[in-house]
Design a protein around this motif. Structure first.
Motif, short mmCIF file in Angstrom:
data_model
loop_
_atom_site.label_atom_id
_atom_site.label_comp_id
_atom_site.label_asym_id
_atom_site.label_seq_id
_atom_site.Cartn_x
_atom_site.Cartn_y
_atom_site.Cartn_z
N TRP A 24 43.18 -54.39 1.26
CA TRP A 24 43.71 -52.96 0.64
C TRP A 24 44.87 -52.65 1.24
O TRP A 24 45.50 -53.20 2.27
CB TRP A 24 42.65 -51.73 0.63
N ARG A 62 45.68 -49.09 -3.52
CA ARG A 62 45.15 -50.59 -4.15
C ARG A 62 44.18 -51.47 -3.56
O ARG A 62 44.43 -51.56 -2.24
CB ARG A 62 46.71 -51.43 -4.38
N TYR A 64 41.39 -54.68 -3.18
CA TYR A 64 40.96 -55.97 -3.55
C TYR A 64 39.66 -56.05 -3.38
O TYR A 64 39.18 -56.26 -2.18
CB TYR A 64 41.93 -57.09 -3.05
N THR A 74 40.92 -56.28 -8.81
CA THR A 74 41.83 -55.41 -8.21
C THR A 74 42.12 -54.12 -9.08
O THR A 74 42.16 -54.10 -10.38
CB THR A 74 43.16 -56.13 -7.78
N SER A 75 42.68 -53.02 -8.35
CA SER A 75 43.00 -51.94 -9.17
C SER A 75 43.58 -50.84 -8.22
O SER A 75 43.45 -50.96 -7.02
CB SER A 75 41.73 -51.10 -9.53
N GLU A 93 36.53 -48.97 -7.12
CA GLU A 93 35.81 -50.18 -7.36
C GLU A 93 35.42 -50.44 -8.34
O GLU A 93 35.61 -51.87 -8.93
CB GLU A 93 34.71 -49.98 -6.14
N ALA A 96 38.28 -51.92 -10.41
CA ALA A 96 38.73 -53.30 -9.80
C ALA A 96 37.72 -54.53 -10.57
O ALA A 96 38.17 -55.49 -10.69
CB ALA A 96 38.52 -53.18 -8.42
#
Length: 454
Positions: A24, A62, A64, A74-75, A93, A96
């Motif tokens: 992250w 961000r 992962y 990912t978001s 989450e 992502a």
């Protein structure tokens, strides 16, 4: 507040240990801003309408997430301290997991740096209010002392921004930056017709000396008056004189096409070893990324991945020498990692005077302002309606103001025979989302074969 920074970091640590989060990156931005709004005064020409203080604190995360197929979901999302932290992390989450990308990791080792480009105007560090007030008084004085035109309004935002980046690897880095935005608007009236025109001038800066308030006022008044006596341009192809405010976005589109991510995603890509501009016949120039320039929005010691940034020569002699490659792209493409951020610096072999550039072609169209420039980094085209321009005719020795008509260009075509002029300038601009870009190079460029339709 329902949570504090320490609670967020603990939650992220737990996610890394047992929550399936591969990595992250957290960006914290604390912004303090002084705003001034000036209006017309019947007795003093200008007066302060209102001023206010603004404080913002933003967390942007961000994440992962490890997926069953071996890829990373990912978001990225802002986090709000007035909302439940656990719920926000769960929502991040979920988002992502909707997509995925090939697995990669942030650099696990990073260099320590003693150098740091100056990004904050020093007086703003200790006294934001006093310093911002002084800058406001300088703007007000310039407006009051301007002799031409009718003052309408002005705005000034003086910002001190603290940015801290923390990555799951343990990397952390802090910077303090200053950003100053100014705009002035004067108008002019044709007494014989009663028609009125106004002209807005805007500028961004990291240091007050990058702003010339007197010049902004003079240009706003002059161009407002000029807007009353304009013609539409005849359709055709023109030699066009572009200033730094236009060169900045055009060269950043070129930079985007040089980035290795273009190769990975199979998008238009200017590859190392190729010509930068096919059939180039203009004044040669070098193109580089410099992360060390003082008072440039794009400067920085580290990338968002925690990698050290150093000056990188992108092109010289019309040959592309390097493709900016992030840590992520270097792992995907098995290529060396390079610098990916910094001011775009253009260094020509020679420059002409402003007067010589205006006479360099039979007719030269100088763009004073576009209504709104649209650029496309996929094909390097650009277009806009002409808000105001000046057309110089070498044969008659006369010039006239132009308004209206649509200009459309293509970087590889129009810059094929480029000539450069003026002193070296710094052109900063804040982009949407808080990022900044910087151009350092000649004040203007004369390009050819630009299409204008009336």
């Amino acid at each position: 507040m329902t949570w504090q920074r320490e609670q967020l970091l603990k939650a992220l640590h737990d996610k890394s240990l047992k929550g399936g989060w591969a990595q992250w990156a957290l960006l914290e931005v604390e912004e303090d801003r002084q705003e001034f709004y000036l209006i017309q005064s019947s007795s003093h020409r200008v007066e302060l309408d209102q001023s206010r203080e603004v404080h913002n604190q933003v967390f942007k995360l961000r994440a992962y997430i490890e997926k069953p197929d071996g890829r990373l979901g990912t978001s990225e999302s802002p986090l709000f301290q007035k909302l439940d932290l656990s719920t926000q992390l769960q929502e991040l989450e979920k988002k992502a997991m909707l997509g995925g990308e090939k697995s990669w990791h942030f650099p696990e080792r990073w260099e320590k740096s003693a150098r740091q480009p100056q990004k904050v105007y020093p007086p703003l560090m200790d006294d934001l209010v006093g310093c911002a007030t002084q800058i406001y008084q300088d703007l007000e004085s310039s407006i009051r002392e301007s002799k031409k035109g009718e003052f309408n309004s002005a705005e000034l935002f003086v910002t001190r921004e603290k940015r801290r980046r923390t990555i799951s690897t343990g990397f952390t880095h802090e910077t303090v930056e200053s950003r100053i935005y100014a705009e002035v608007c004067f108008s002019a009236t044709d007494r014989s017709t009663g028609l009125s025109e106004e002209f807005l001038i805007t500028r961004w800066a990291a240091h007050p000396e990058q702003l010339d308030f007197a010049k902004m006022c003079a240009e706003s008044a002059e161009f407002a008056e000029a807007s009353l006596k304009t013609e539409k341009p005849p359709s055709g192809q023109y030699a066009v004189l572009l200033h730094a405010d236009v060169l900045r976005p055009l060269f950043h589109d070129v930079l985007s096409q040089m980035n290795s991510r273009q190769r990975y995603y199979q998008l238009p890509f200017l590859e190392k070893g190729k010509e930068l501009i096919p059939q180039f016949s203009g004044v040669p120039f070098a193109l580089s990324l410099n992360p060390d320039r003082d008072f440039c929005f794009a400067s920085g010691v580290y990338s968002g991945e925690g990698s050290m940034q150093r000056e990188l020569t992108l092109a010289r002699g019309n040959v592309i020498l390097q493709n900016p490659t992030s840590s992520q792209m270097s792992q995907y493409l098995d290529q060396p990692e390079t610098t990916i951020l910094g001011s775009v610096v253009v260094t020509p072999e020679s420059v002409e005077s402003y007067e010589d550039l205006k006479q360099a072609k039979p007719q030269v169209l100088e763009i004073l302002q576009f209504s709104g420039l649209f650029t496309n980094e996929m094909d390097l085209t650009f277009s806009s309606e002409i808000r105001l321009a000046r057309l110089y005719d070498r044969q008659t020795g006369k010039s006239k103001f132009i308004k209206g008509g649509n200009l459309s260009g293509h970087f590889p075509t129009n810059f094929r025979g480029v000539m450069w002029g003026g002193k070296v300038v710094v052109e900063n601009h804040e982009e949407s989302g808080g990022g900044g870009t910087s151009y350092v190079g000649p004040q203007m460029a004369l390009v050819t074969e630009v299409s204008v339709s009336s």
